[in-house]
Design an enzyme around this catalytic site. Structure first.
Site, short mmCIF file in Angstrom:
data_model
loop_
_atom_site.label_atom_id
_atom_site.label_comp_id
_atom_site.label_asym_id
_atom_site.label_seq_id
_atom_site.Cartn_x
_atom_site.Cartn_y
_atom_site.Cartn_z
CB SER A 13 -26.69 -17.12 51.90
OG SER A 13 -26.87 -16.00 51.78
CB ALA A 16 -24.42 -8.71 50.81
CE LYS A 18 -30.80 -15.95 54.62
NZ LYS A 18 -31.60 -16.53 53.57
CG ASP A 74 -34.55 -22.98 53.76
OD1 ASP A 74 -33.89 -22.29 52.42
OD2 ASP A 74 -35.70 -23.66 53.40
N GLY A 158 -40.03 -8.70 54.82
CA GLY A 158 -40.64 -9.40 54.34
C GLY A 158 -42.31 -9.71 54.81
CG ASP A 160 -40.21 -8.99 59.67
OD1 ASP A 160 -40.18 -10.18 60.51
OD2 ASP A 160 -39.19 -8.39 60.12
CE LYS A 180 -37.31 -10.36 62.18
NZ LYS A 180 -37.13 -9.99 61.36
P1 IMP Z 1 -34.57 -17.44 52.40
O1 IMP Z 1 -33.93 -16.35 52.60
O2 IMP Z 1 -34.81 -18.07 51.10
O3 IMP Z 1 -34.38 -18.44 53.70
O4 IMP Z 1 -36.59 -16.89 52.15
C1 IMP Z 1 -36.94 -16.78 53.32
C2 IMP Z 1 -37.61 -15.81 52.98
O5 IMP Z 1 -38.46 -15.96 53.92
C3 IMP Z 1 -37.92 -14.59 53.10
O6 IMP Z 1 -37.37 -13.81 52.01
C4 IMP Z 1 -39.07 -13.73 54.01
O7 IMP Z 1 -40.46 -13.26 53.27
C5 IMP Z 1 -39.50 -14.66 54.65
N1 IMP Z 1 -38.56 -14.82 56.26
C6 IMP Z 1 -37.74 -15.47 56.83
N2 IMP Z 1 -37.99 -15.20 58.04
C7 IMP Z 1 -38.04 -13.62 58.42
C8 IMP Z 1 -38.23 -12.24 59.15
O8 IMP Z 1 -37.70 -12.49 59.84
N3 IMP Z 1 -39.43 -11.58 58.96
C9 IMP Z 1 -39.83 -11.50 58.06
N4 IMP Z 1 -39.50 -12.57 56.58
C10 IMP Z 1 -39.26 -13.90 57.23
#
Ligand code: IMP
Length: 199
Positions: A13, A16, A18, A74, A158, A160, A180
């Site tokens: 990834s 930062a 994550k 993901d 995101g 949440d 959470k």
């Molecule tokens: P990724 O980084 O491509 O896996 O994108 C995952 C997306 O899903 C994030 O940008 C968030 O919008 C959403 N997401 C994933 N996990 C969460 C969470 O724990 N809370 C809120 N949104 C999440």
């Protein structure tokens, strides 16, 4: 199931936040952790149609490019009334400005337009460990709940503020971060990975 015997791992990834979160979860297992950003690895395009597919694609690419054991995740938000959308497109619904206020309004508008009264939804997280020889182990964690009538709370990120986990009245945006993190899709996927490959 292959167990981890390596002492170094690359987190696939460039985010930062994550990398920090995953690094902390792995800290008790004595792994030396580096990130794809540290190693300047290319970021592959997420072309698969499932969370596990995209986690595997990212982990395999990092393992191949670095010669190290790699871990990718993901994740996303899946709404039943929208046939699982935004799903793997969760980040993309926020647009180039990464505005999740817009993404949450789109979820509410599309739910209203669907005519369905079903407010069920889930957060889903796929994790993949990939070895440089091409072997992969994947895990999926989920937490089920409901879509709130409107976003509530400032915690988290995101989607949440729009998600009420089953058995609670508050959204992830209102709950304490520790609450959470103890029950989240990511925690559940990690529990499986650690039990299978690290503990
Ligand atoms: P990724 O980084 O491509 O896996 O994108 C995952 C997306 O899903 C994030 O940008 C968030 O919008 C959403 N997401 C994933 N996990 C969460 C969470 O724990 N809370 C809120 N949104 C999440």
């Amino acid at each position: 199931m292959r167990r981890v015997t390596e002492n170094k791992l690359v987190i696939a990834s460039h985010n930062a936040g994550k990398v920090r979160e995953i690094g902390a979860l792995l800290a008790p297992y004595g792994l030396d952790v580096v990130s794809a950003g540290d190693l300047d690895l290319p970021e592959p395009e997420e072309t698969e149609d499932s969370f596990i597919g995209n986690a595997e694609l990212k982990a395999r690419a990092a393992a191949q490019a670095s010669g190290l054991l790699a871990l990718a995740d993901d994740s996303g938000f899946a709404v039943d009334a929208l046939a699982g959308a935004p799903g793997i497109y969760s980040a993309r619904w926020a647009g180039p400005g990464k505005d999740f206020g817009i993404a949450m309004q789109r979820v509410l508008q599309e739910m209203a337009a669907s005519g369905s009264a079903d407010r069920s939804a889930a957060f889903i997280c796929a994790l993949t460990l990939a070895w440089p020889d091409g072997h992969v182990e994947s895990f999926e964690g989920r937490i089920d709940g409901q879509v709130a009538d409107a976003p509530r709370g400032q915690n988290g990120f995101g989607y949440d503020p729009l998600f009420i986990p089953s058995g609670y009245d508050q959204t992830f945006g209102e709950l304490e971060p520790a609450a959470k993190h103890a029950m989240s899709h990511r925690a559940r996927a990690f529990e499986q990975l650690i039990a299978a490959c690290l503990a």
